[in-house]
Write an enzyme that holds these catalytic residues in place. Structure first.
Site, PDB file in Angstrom:
ATOM      1  N   LYS A   1      93.166 -59.441 107.307  1.00  0.00           N
ATOM      2  CA  LYS A   1      92.939 -60.616 106.456  1.00  0.00           C
ATOM      3  C   LYS A   1      91.454 -60.982 106.424  1.00  0.00           C
ATOM      4  O   LYS A   1      90.812 -61.060 107.466  1.00  0.00           O
ATOM      5  CB  LYS A   1      93.751 -61.796 106.977  1.00  0.00           C
ATOM      6  CG  LYS A   1      93.590 -63.092 106.183  1.00  0.00           C
ATOM      7  CD  LYS A   1      94.499 -64.164 106.766  1.00  0.00           C
ATOM      8  CE  LYS A   1      94.418 -65.460 105.966  1.00  0.00           C
ATOM      9  NZ  LYS A   1      93.135 -66.175 106.199  1.00  0.00           N
TER      10      LYS A   1
ATOM     11  N   THR B   1      92.786 -61.502 111.549  1.00  0.00           N
ATOM     12  CA  THR B   1      91.770 -62.185 110.736  1.00  0.00           C
ATOM     13  C   THR B   1      90.393 -61.642 111.073  1.00  0.00           C
ATOM     14  O   THR B   1      89.990 -61.605 112.238  1.00  0.00           O
ATOM     15  CB  THR B   1      91.823 -63.705 110.976  1.00  0.00           C
ATOM     16  OG1 THR B   1      93.065 -64.202 110.463  1.00  0.00           O
ATOM     17  CG2 THR B   1      90.683 -64.408 110.262  1.00  0.00           C
TER      18      THR B   1
ATOM     19  N   TYR C   1      93.442 -63.986 116.173  1.00  0.00           N
ATOM     20  CA  TYR C   1      91.983 -64.044 116.243  1.00  0.00           C
ATOM     21  C   TYR C   1      91.534 -63.203 117.428  1.00  0.00           C
ATOM     22  O   TYR C   1      92.154 -63.253 118.497  1.00  0.00           O
ATOM     23  CB  TYR C   1      91.489 -65.481 116.438  1.00  0.00           C
ATOM     24  CG  TYR C   1      91.589 -66.356 115.225  1.00  0.00           C
ATOM     25  CD1 TYR C   1      90.962 -65.987 114.036  1.00  0.00           C
ATOM     26  CD2 TYR C   1      92.297 -67.552 115.257  1.00  0.00           C
ATOM     27  CE1 TYR C   1      91.052 -66.795 112.914  1.00  0.00           C
ATOM     28  CE2 TYR C   1      92.384 -68.364 114.146  1.00  0.00           C
ATOM     29  CZ  TYR C   1      91.763 -67.976 112.973  1.00  0.00           C
ATOM     30  OH  TYR C   1      91.853 -68.766 111.862  1.00  0.00           O
TER      31      TYR C   1
ATOM     32  N   SER D   1      99.849 -69.018 112.978  1.00  0.00           N
ATOM     33  CA  SER D   1      98.448 -68.921 113.368  1.00  0.00           C
ATOM     34  C   SER D   1      98.290 -68.927 114.887  1.00  0.00           C
ATOM     35  O   SER D   1      99.058 -69.574 115.605  1.00  0.00           O
ATOM     36  CB  SER D   1      97.668 -70.102 112.783  1.00  0.00           C
ATOM     37  OG  SER D   1      96.356 -70.170 113.322  1.00  0.00           O
TER      38      SER D   1
ATOM     39  N   HIS E   1      89.210 -67.156 103.335  1.00  0.00           N
ATOM     40  CA  HIS E   1      89.633 -68.170 104.311  1.00  0.00           C
ATOM     41  C   HIS E   1      89.793 -69.539 103.645  1.00  0.00           C
ATOM     42  O   HIS E   1      89.443 -70.585 104.213  1.00  0.00           O
ATOM     43  CB  HIS E   1      88.636 -68.255 105.470  1.00  0.00           C
ATOM     44  CG  HIS E   1      89.280 -68.538 106.796  1.00  0.00           C
ATOM     45  ND1 HIS E   1      89.558 -67.553 107.705  1.00  0.00           N
ATOM     46  CD2 HIS E   1      89.723 -69.691 107.367  1.00  0.00           C
ATOM     47  CE1 HIS E   1      90.125 -68.075 108.767  1.00  0.00           C
ATOM     48  NE2 HIS E   1      90.243 -69.387 108.585  1.00  0.00           N
TER      49      HIS E   1
END
Length: 378
Positions: free
Chosen positions: A252, A156, A130, A107, A276
């Site tokens: 995603k 994402t 992100y 992440s 999520h």
């Protein structure tokens, strides 16, 4: 270890070993947590067809995800603050996944950095991105993932605005913990966790601190992350990210078939049907509820993966039957990590593999790639 038989067993052990604020961070959803609960509960409504008198020998769970060979179609999902479940958590989880033969996804909001994970692994891992307001920082993240030889970028789409998780607010969540009486008590009652954390320098968001402009300590980081999620994110952003990255791209956060069709037009390699983990739009459907209609809508135009609510090998097989080519586990590996470190992540994967293998046989199949709608009672 011999008495740890299910993911729920790992969860119970993690609850006793991880400070409450960090356990709750992993084990929570948005608002009323209705979608978080539905992610798990809706799997129970799906039933297999039991088949008998068929050859069940020489079974195989091997498959591929975005062209990469995997020991089973299960990847470790990108989870924020993994390194606060256990010291050096992302590094340990990545090693366990590599040894097991499944992908690990790091992440953006990890405790261990891209470079930390690359330093302890031999095979390429995946990196989750992100899109933030600071585009120079986003570009640098992509370049750092390329330099680390990550083999896929997971973009994402569903965190333009942060959903509210009541437990995190009530717990005063931060990494590292604040020194208030409540936080000191939570940490002090988990001595094993404390010893591990005392032995590592990785206690904050190392992908960000020292890399993003103006972020040199926890105080500035807190305000920076609150301000940085970009509400302007749109489909046009996929193009420049794809061009900069130049490799395999996974999108995603798809939960609607219209969005899935839009995603298929971007040229991405796969989509992840995901809400999520029930942490964003409370009241949205579970991932498994919408998986089949999304898979049917996109057909062969893009590979379909699924994330959310998987707590067993049977759940993985149900997702495959409904159209997923691959699946992701987040909380199961976090429970294993919090319970037993690297060994616990391996245990979580072993539990899922065993459940998949036995269920595959009892459904009358030898190859996991042969599982389809015909193996379900409709």
């Amino acid at each position: 270890m011999s008495m740890i038989l299910t993911i729920a067993d790992l969860k119970d052990l993690a609850r006793r070993r991880v400070p409450k604020m960090f356990f709750d961070y992993a084990d929570s959803g948005g608002w009323t947590e209705s979608t978080y609960r539905a992610n798990e509960e809706d799997f129970q409504k799906i039933k297999f067809r039991q088949r008998v008198m068929v050859d069940m020998s020489n079974r195989s769970l091997e498959s591929t995800m975005i062209g990469e060979k995997v020991a089973m179609p299960v990847a470790l999902a990108p989870t924020g603050m993994t390194g606060m479940q256990h010291a050096d958590g992302e590094m340990l989880a990545a090693q366990a996944a590599e040894e097991f033969g499944v992908p690990f996804t790091l992440s953006t909001m990890s405790i261990c950095s891209i470079e930390d994970v690359a330093s302890v692994t031999k095979k390429p891992f995946w990196f989750q991105l992100y899109v933030l307001r600071d585009k120079d920082f986003v570009l640098s993240l992509i370049d750092r993932a390329k330099a680390a030889k990550c083999s896929a970028l997971v973009l994402t789409l569903d965190l333009q605005i942060l959903g509210q998780r009541h437990k995190d607010i009530r717990n005063g969540l931060s990494a590292p913990p604040r020194f208030t009486p409540k936080h000191v008590w939570q940490v002090a009652t988990r001595p094993g966790w404390c010893i591990g954390m005392a032995g590592t320098r990785r206690r904050t968001f190392r992908n960000i601190v020292g890399h993003a402009k103006g972020v040199g300590d926890l105080t500035s980081l807190s305000s920076w992350t609150t301000e940085q999620f970009d509400p302007h994110l749109s489909w046009k952003d996929v193009a420049w990210i794809k061009e900069r990255w130049g490799g395999k791209l996974i999108l995603k956060g798809i939960l609607d078939k219209e969005d899935a069709l839009m995603a298929a037009k971007t040229g991405a390699d796969a989509i992840i049907v995901s809400n999520h983990g029930g942490r964003q739009l409370d009241g949205a459907p579970s991932s498994i509820e919408v998986l089949e209609e999304i898979a049917d809508a996109v057909g062969d135009t893009i590979e379909v993966h699924m994330d959310g609510g998987i707590r067993s090998g049977q759940d993985v097989l149900k997702a495959l039957c409904l159209g997923a080519k691959g699946t992701y586990i987040g909380r199961p590996f976090l429970y294993g990590l919090g319970a037993l470190g690297k060994e616990g992540v391996t245990k979580a994967l072993e539990i899922i593999r065993k459940e998949m293998d036995i269920t595959l046989a009892l459904c009358g199949k030898r190859l996991v790639t042969d599982m389809g709608k015909d193996q379900l009672r409709r």
